[in-house]
Write a protein that holds these residues in place. Sequence first.
Motif, PDB file in Angstrom:
ATOM      1  N   ALA A 131      93.766 -41.627 -74.925  1.00 64.90           N
ATOM      2  CA  ALA A 131      94.706 -41.910 -73.846  1.00 64.90           C
ATOM      3  C   ALA A 131      95.487 -43.174 -74.198  1.00 64.90           C
ATOM      4  CB  ALA A 131      93.951 -42.094 -72.532  1.00 64.90           C
ATOM      5  N   PHE A 132      96.795 -43.154 -73.940  1.00 69.51           N
ATOM      6  CA  PHE A 132      97.657 -44.262 -74.331  1.00 69.51           C
ATOM      7  C   PHE A 132      98.244 -44.964 -73.112  1.00 69.51           C
ATOM      8  CE2 PHE A 132      97.243 -42.360 -78.402  1.00 69.51           C
ATOM      9  CZ  PHE A 132      97.437 -43.393 -79.300  1.00 69.51           C
ATOM     10  N   TRP A 133      97.700 -46.152 -72.832  1.00 73.59           N
ATOM     11  CA  TRP A 133      98.216 -47.039 -71.783  1.00 73.59           C
ATOM     12  C   TRP A 133      99.647 -47.420 -72.138  1.00 73.59           C
ATOM     13  CZ3 TRP A 133      96.008 -49.452 -67.416  1.00 73.59           C
ATOM     14  CH2 TRP A 133      96.661 -50.583 -66.942  1.00 73.59           C
ATOM     15  N   ASP A 134     100.551 -47.297 -71.182  1.00 77.12           N
ATOM     16  CA  ASP A 134     101.982 -47.528 -71.372  1.00 77.12           C
ATOM     17  C   ASP A 134     102.591 -46.553 -72.367  1.00 77.12           C
ATOM     18  OD1 ASP A 134     102.416 -49.469 -69.474  1.00 77.12           O
ATOM     19  OD2 ASP A 134     102.196 -51.157 -70.852  1.00 77.12           O
ATOM     20  N   GLY A 135     101.880 -45.482 -72.683  1.00 82.83           N
ATOM     21  CA  GLY A 135     102.409 -44.473 -73.597  1.00 82.83           C
ATOM     22  C   GLY A 135     102.647 -43.126 -72.946  1.00 82.83           C
ATOM     23  N   ARG A 140      95.972 -36.190 -79.734  1.00 74.05           N
ATOM     24  CA  ARG A 140      94.802 -35.675 -80.444  1.00 74.05           C
ATOM     25  C   ARG A 140      94.988 -35.883 -81.943  1.00 74.05           C
ATOM     26  NH1 ARG A 140      93.695 -29.405 -80.053  1.00 74.05           N
ATOM     27  NH2 ARG A 140      95.381 -29.396 -81.597  1.00 74.05           N
ATOM     28  N   TYR A 141      93.884 -36.318 -82.596  1.00 72.05           N
ATOM     29  CA  TYR A 141      93.882 -36.547 -84.036  1.00 72.05           C
ATOM     30  C   TYR A 141      92.798 -35.690 -84.674  1.00 72.05           C
ATOM     31  CZ  TYR A 141      96.672 -40.576 -82.675  1.00 72.05           C
ATOM     32  OH  TYR A 141      97.643 -41.370 -82.124  1.00 72.05           O
ATOM     33  N   THR A 142      93.118 -35.089 -85.803  1.00 68.12           N
ATOM     34  CA  THR A 142      92.152 -34.268 -86.522  1.00 68.12           C
ATOM     35  C   THR A 142      91.061 -35.158 -87.116  1.00 68.12           C
ATOM     36  OG1 THR A 142      93.424 -34.405 -88.566  1.00 68.12           O
ATOM     37  CG2 THR A 142      93.932 -32.571 -87.070  1.00 68.12           C
ATOM     38  N   PRO A 143      89.945 -34.575 -87.574  1.00 66.35           N
ATOM     39  CA  PRO A 143      88.870 -35.396 -88.135  1.00 66.35           C
ATOM     40  C   PRO A 143      89.277 -36.254 -89.329  1.00 66.35           C
ATOM     41  CG  PRO A 143      88.024 -33.235 -87.558  1.00 66.35           C
ATOM     42  CD  PRO A 143      89.516 -33.163 -87.391  1.00 66.35           C
ATOM     43  N   ASP A 144      90.395 -35.903 -89.991  1.00 67.86           N
ATOM     44  CA  ASP A 144      90.862 -36.754 -91.085  1.00 67.86           C
ATOM     45  C   ASP A 144      91.948 -37.735 -90.640  1.00 67.86           C
ATOM     46  OD1 ASP A 144      92.927 -34.978 -90.738  1.00 67.86           O
ATOM     47  OD2 ASP A 144      92.959 -34.253 -92.810  1.00 67.86           O
ATOM     48  N   GLY A 145      92.148 -37.870 -89.313  1.00 62.26           N
ATOM     49  CA  GLY A 145      93.039 -38.885 -88.788  1.00 62.26           C
ATOM     50  C   GLY A 145      94.491 -38.487 -88.644  1.00 62.26           C
ATOM     51  N   ARG A 146      94.799 -37.209 -88.806  1.00 62.32           N
ATOM     52  CA  ARG A 146      96.187 -36.761 -88.677  1.00 62.32           C
ATOM     53  C   ARG A 146      96.511 -36.450 -87.209  1.00 62.32           C
ATOM     54  NH1 ARG A 146      97.060 -32.165 -90.101  1.00 62.32           N
ATOM     55  NH2 ARG A 146      94.958 -31.446 -90.620  1.00 62.32           N
ATOM     56  N   PRO A 147      97.668 -36.913 -86.689  1.00 61.77           N
ATOM     57  CA  PRO A 147      98.066 -36.525 -85.333  1.00 61.77           C
ATOM     58  C   PRO A 147      98.504 -35.071 -85.324  1.00 61.77           C
ATOM     59  CG  PRO A 147      99.794 -37.839 -86.371  1.00 61.77           C
ATOM     60  CD  PRO A 147      98.636 -37.830 -87.329  1.00 61.77           C
ATOM     61  N   ASP A 148      97.982 -34.280 -84.382  1.00 61.95           N
ATOM     62  CA  ASP A 148      98.395 -32.871 -84.360  1.00 61.95           C
ATOM     63  C   ASP A 148      98.733 -32.351 -82.970  1.00 61.95           C
ATOM     64  OD1 ASP A 148      95.418 -30.768 -84.371  1.00 61.95           O
ATOM     65  OD2 ASP A 148      95.840 -32.612 -83.289  1.00 61.95           O
ATOM     66  N   LEU A 149      98.625 -33.197 -81.917  1.00 67.29           N
ATOM     67  CA  LEU A 149      99.001 -32.750 -80.588  1.00 67.29           C
ATOM     68  C   LEU A 149      99.321 -33.963 -79.730  1.00 67.29           C
ATOM     69  CD1 LEU A 149      99.234 -30.383 -78.520  1.00 67.29           C
ATOM     70  CD2 LEU A 149      96.848 -30.849 -77.921  1.00 67.29           C
ATOM     71  N   VAL A 150     100.417 -33.894 -78.997  1.00 69.73           N
ATOM     72  CA  VAL A 150     100.784 -34.909 -78.018  1.00 69.73           C
ATOM     73  C   VAL A 150     100.908 -34.222 -76.668  1.00 69.73           C
ATOM     74  CG1 VAL A 150     102.464 -36.639 -77.295  1.00 69.73           C
ATOM     75  CG2 VAL A 150     102.015 -36.279 -79.735  1.00 69.73           C
ATOM     76  N   VAL A 151     100.126 -34.663 -75.699  1.00 67.64           N
ATOM     77  CA  VAL A 151     100.199 -34.139 -74.337  1.00 67.64           C
ATOM     78  C   VAL A 151     100.921 -35.182 -73.492  1.00 67.64           C
ATOM     79  CG1 VAL A 151      98.917 -33.250 -72.364  1.00 67.64           C
ATOM     80  CG2 VAL A 151      98.017 -32.934 -74.689  1.00 67.64           C
ATOM     81  N   GLU A 152     102.186 -34.926 -73.192  1.00 67.53           N
ATOM     82  CA  GLU A 152     102.964 -35.871 -72.410  1.00 67.53           C
ATOM     83  C   GLU A 152     102.581 -35.761 -70.937  1.00 67.53           C
ATOM     84  OE1 GLU A 152     107.057 -35.173 -73.271  1.00 67.53           O
ATOM     85  OE2 GLU A 152     106.900 -35.990 -75.314  1.00 67.53           O
ATOM     86  N   LEU A 153     102.540 -36.910 -70.274  1.00 71.81           N
ATOM     87  CA  LEU A 153     102.110 -36.983 -68.887  1.00 71.81           C
ATOM     88  C   LEU A 153     103.207 -37.601 -68.025  1.00 71.81           C
ATOM     89  CD1 LEU A 153      98.529 -38.390 -69.571  1.00 71.81           C
ATOM     90  CD2 LEU A 153      99.123 -36.021 -69.060  1.00 71.81           C
ATOM     91  N   PRO A 154     103.209 -37.301 -66.725  1.00 77.16           N
ATOM     92  CA  PRO A 154     104.233 -37.892 -65.853  1.00 77.16           C
ATOM     93  C   PRO A 154     103.952 -39.346 -65.485  1.00 77.16           C
ATOM     94  CG  PRO A 154     102.765 -36.509 -64.566  1.00 77.16           C
ATOM     95  CD  PRO A 154     102.364 -36.331 -66.008  1.00 77.16           C
ATOM     96  N   VAL A 155     102.784 -39.843 -65.833  1.00 75.57           N
ATOM     97  CA  VAL A 155     102.387 -41.210 -65.471  1.00 75.57           C
ATOM     98  C   VAL A 155     102.415 -42.093 -66.701  1.00 75.57           C
ATOM     99  CG1 VAL A 155     101.003 -40.435 -63.529  1.00 75.57           C
ATOM    100  CG2 VAL A 155      99.934 -40.685 -65.775  1.00 75.57           C
ATOM    101  N   ARG A 156     102.710 -43.351 -66.493  1.00 73.39           N
ATOM    102  CA  ARG A 156     102.901 -44.275 -67.617  1.00 73.39           C
ATOM    103  C   ARG A 156     101.588 -44.768 -68.204  1.00 73.39           C
ATOM    104  NH1 ARG A 156     106.258 -49.891 -66.769  1.00 73.39           N
ATOM    105  NH2 ARG A 156     105.376 -51.057 -68.533  1.00 73.39           N
ATOM    106  N   ARG A 157     100.527 -44.846 -67.360  1.00 77.38           N
ATOM    107  CA  ARG A 157      99.324 -45.535 -67.807  1.00 77.38           C
ATOM    108  C   ARG A 157      98.062 -44.671 -67.701  1.00 77.38           C
ATOM    109  NH1 ARG A 157     100.514 -51.824 -65.813  1.00 77.38           N
ATOM    110  NH2 ARG A 157     101.903 -52.237 -67.587  1.00 77.38           N
ATOM    111  N   PRO A 158      97.925 -43.660 -68.559  1.00 71.13           N
ATOM    112  CA  PRO A 158      96.625 -42.998 -68.654  1.00 71.13           C
ATOM    113  C   PRO A 158      95.613 -43.960 -69.248  1.00 71.13           C
ATOM    114  CG  PRO A 158      98.088 -42.218 -70.383  1.00 71.13           C
ATOM    115  CD  PRO A 158      98.911 -43.106 -69.498  1.00 71.13           C
ATOM    116  N   THR A 159      94.375 -43.870 -68.792  1.00 71.65           N
ATOM    117  CA  THR A 159      93.371 -44.852 -69.212  1.00 71.65           C
ATOM    118  C   THR A 159      92.215 -44.257 -70.005  1.00 71.65           C
ATOM    119  OG1 THR A 159      92.253 -44.635 -67.075  1.00 71.65           O
ATOM    120  CG2 THR A 159      93.885 -46.383 -67.289  1.00 71.65           C
TER     121      THR A 159
END
Length: 207
Positions: A131-135, A140-159
């Motif tokens: 979860a990205f505060w102010d993001g 989601r990152y794969t086990p080797d550290g690659r970003p493979d999914l972004v779930v955009e949210l209507p709120v600025r501060r998921p915790t």
Amino acid sequence: TGLYGADGAFSWLVHDPVPGRRGNDAAVAPDGSLWAGTMRYDEAEGGGTLSRIAPDGTVSPVLDAVTVSNGTGWSPDGRLMYYIDTPTRRVDVFDVDGERVVNRRPFVTVEHGHGWPDGLTVDAEGCVWVAFWDGAAVRRYTPDGRPDLVVELPVRRPTACAFGGAGLRDLYVSTARTGLDAPHPLSGSLLVLPDLGQGMPGTPFGG
């Protein structure tokens, strides 16, 4: 850190107050120990800690001089531990060696503009959800550290985020409204994103 019994009675598991410091995020390891972080209210650099609390209440310091101790989680096989000290803009990974963690190294380094990494969870495939505060997003990152999914949210501060619901397939995301001049109506709510992945059963504290 305290415990509530079945009758609702409270007892201290660990009571070690430090003026100006508070708890901030905790998680139970596969062995039933509780890993609990702290931070200073003023977020002073190096003012926080990460400790391991055994089922019998024994406290073992793991990290000192952290700033905002946040997300902690383990790989499905229990061999890796992931950890966030938010101002570093990193998710770090450790090797698990019995009751210790060793060989700390960066797993993900977050680009500026994506917000600040906060809470995390690990799914059944070993992917790490952050979860990205102010993001305004969970990534989601794969086990080797690659970003493979972004779930955009209507709120600025998921915790923080965690899987639950039927079959552990729904992602629950906690959010904050503190410090926002014009918060979205859903800020401060618990969001549920259905059928987004496959979580792992949680481990109860062993004490």
